[in-house]
Design a protein around this motif. Sequence first.
Motif, PDB file in Angstrom:
ATOM      1  N   ASN A 189       0.819  -1.219   0.000  1.00 31.29           N
ATOM      2  CA  ASN A 189       0.000   0.000   0.000  1.00 31.29           C
ATOM      3  C   ASN A 189       0.855   1.273   0.000  1.00 31.29           C
ATOM      4  OD1 ASN A 189       0.933  -0.274   2.577  1.00 31.29           O
ATOM      5  ND2 ASN A 189      -1.044   0.002   3.577  1.00 31.29           N
TER       6      ASN A 189
ATOM      7  N   LYS B 268       1.971   5.087   2.699  1.00 32.89           N
ATOM      8  CA  LYS B 268       0.698   4.354   2.822  1.00 32.89           C
ATOM      9  C   LYS B 268      -0.435   5.107   2.152  1.00 32.89           C
ATOM     10  CE  LYS B 268      -2.502   2.467   6.286  1.00 32.89           C
ATOM     11  NZ  LYS B 268      -2.828   2.382   7.720  1.00 32.89           N
TER      12      LYS B 268
ATOM     13  N   ASN C 173      -4.702   4.718   1.495  1.00 35.07           N
ATOM     14  CA  ASN C 173      -5.824   3.995   2.117  1.00 35.07           C
ATOM     15  C   ASN C 173      -6.973   3.766   1.142  1.00 35.07           C
ATOM     16  OD1 ASN C 173      -7.017   6.548   1.989  1.00 35.07           O
ATOM     17  ND2 ASN C 173      -6.540   7.016   4.136  1.00 35.07           N
TER      18      ASN C 173
ATOM     19  N   GLN D  60      -6.707  10.461   0.528  1.00 33.75           N
ATOM     20  CA  GLN D  60      -6.431   9.142  -0.047  1.00 33.75           C
ATOM     21  C   GLN D  60      -5.265   8.412   0.615  1.00 33.75           C
ATOM     22  OE1 GLN D  60      -6.086  10.597  -4.144  1.00 33.75           O
ATOM     23  NE2 GLN D  60      -8.053   9.638  -4.621  1.00 33.75           N
ATOM     24  N   GLY D  61      -4.626   9.045   1.564  1.00 27.62           N
ATOM     25  CA  GLY D  61      -3.515   8.407   2.251  1.00 27.62           C
ATOM     26  C   GLY D  61      -2.591   9.421   2.893  1.00 27.62           C
ATOM     27  N   ASP D  62      -1.378   8.976   3.177  1.00 26.41           N
ATOM     28  CA  ASP D  62      -0.410   9.788   3.925  1.00 26.41           C
ATOM     29  C   ASP D  62       0.162  10.936   3.093  1.00 26.41           C
ATOM     30  OD1 ASP D  62      -0.783   7.961   5.934  1.00 26.41           O
ATOM     31  OD2 ASP D  62       1.199   7.020   5.741  1.00 26.41           O
TER      32      ASP D  62
END
Length: 235
Positions: free
Chosen positions: A51, A80, A82, A97-99
């Motif tokens: 991911n 990452k 998500n 959408q993520g980090d």
Amino acid sequence: MTTLTQDYQITWEKLPDDYKLPDDPVDNINQPALAAALTESLQLAGKISANALTITNYGICATLNNKIVIKAPDWAFIAKINVSREEVTRSYTPQLQGDIPVIVMEFISDRQETEYSIKATYPPGKWFFYERILKVPNYIIFEPDSGSLEMYHLETTEQYILQEPDENQRYWIAQMNLYLGIWQGTRENRAAKWLRWWDEQGNLLPWGSELTEQERQRAERLAAQLRAAGIEPEV
């Protein structure tokens, strides 16, 4: 999600499906090679999880006062996401959408030095966007021809501070548990200075061609040992 910085209200929104992304070519032939080399050694060392994302000239988005801003670093690492990879095919919106990217890199190739732009008015410059909007902890500026490497770290002041390399002329990237430095050598018929990764023990993360060469040398040594023992190795 909404945050405030400077005079901007920042929202993290998915890029509309009908949004036309810029179709600019990369600045020169060396940039894709430099980016691919960074990614390949991470992949072979098992440093990219299922991911995680490594990106090259790929849009990272934020919405400032209801206006979309997209910057496409020459290379970046996102630890990452998500969402599914299908959802980030065209672009990536941090927080949503993520980090936030762990590190972004720019390879200097023009005379305007846009990599240093702290322009705060819309549309903001790259430096301002990475430092004040995204708050990326590590910003790398690399000049391939001279081999000049600058690493900036986001300090508690929320400003980038130029870092000093260690005794091996490498920079510790804590979020990746790796060192980054310059290596002189040849890859893909390009004899030049490359950005490379080293692990915390100081071992260079190899490329596929280097692993192949190491295996060939091991096979030759084994064959020589067998012949010295009177055994003809199988081909």
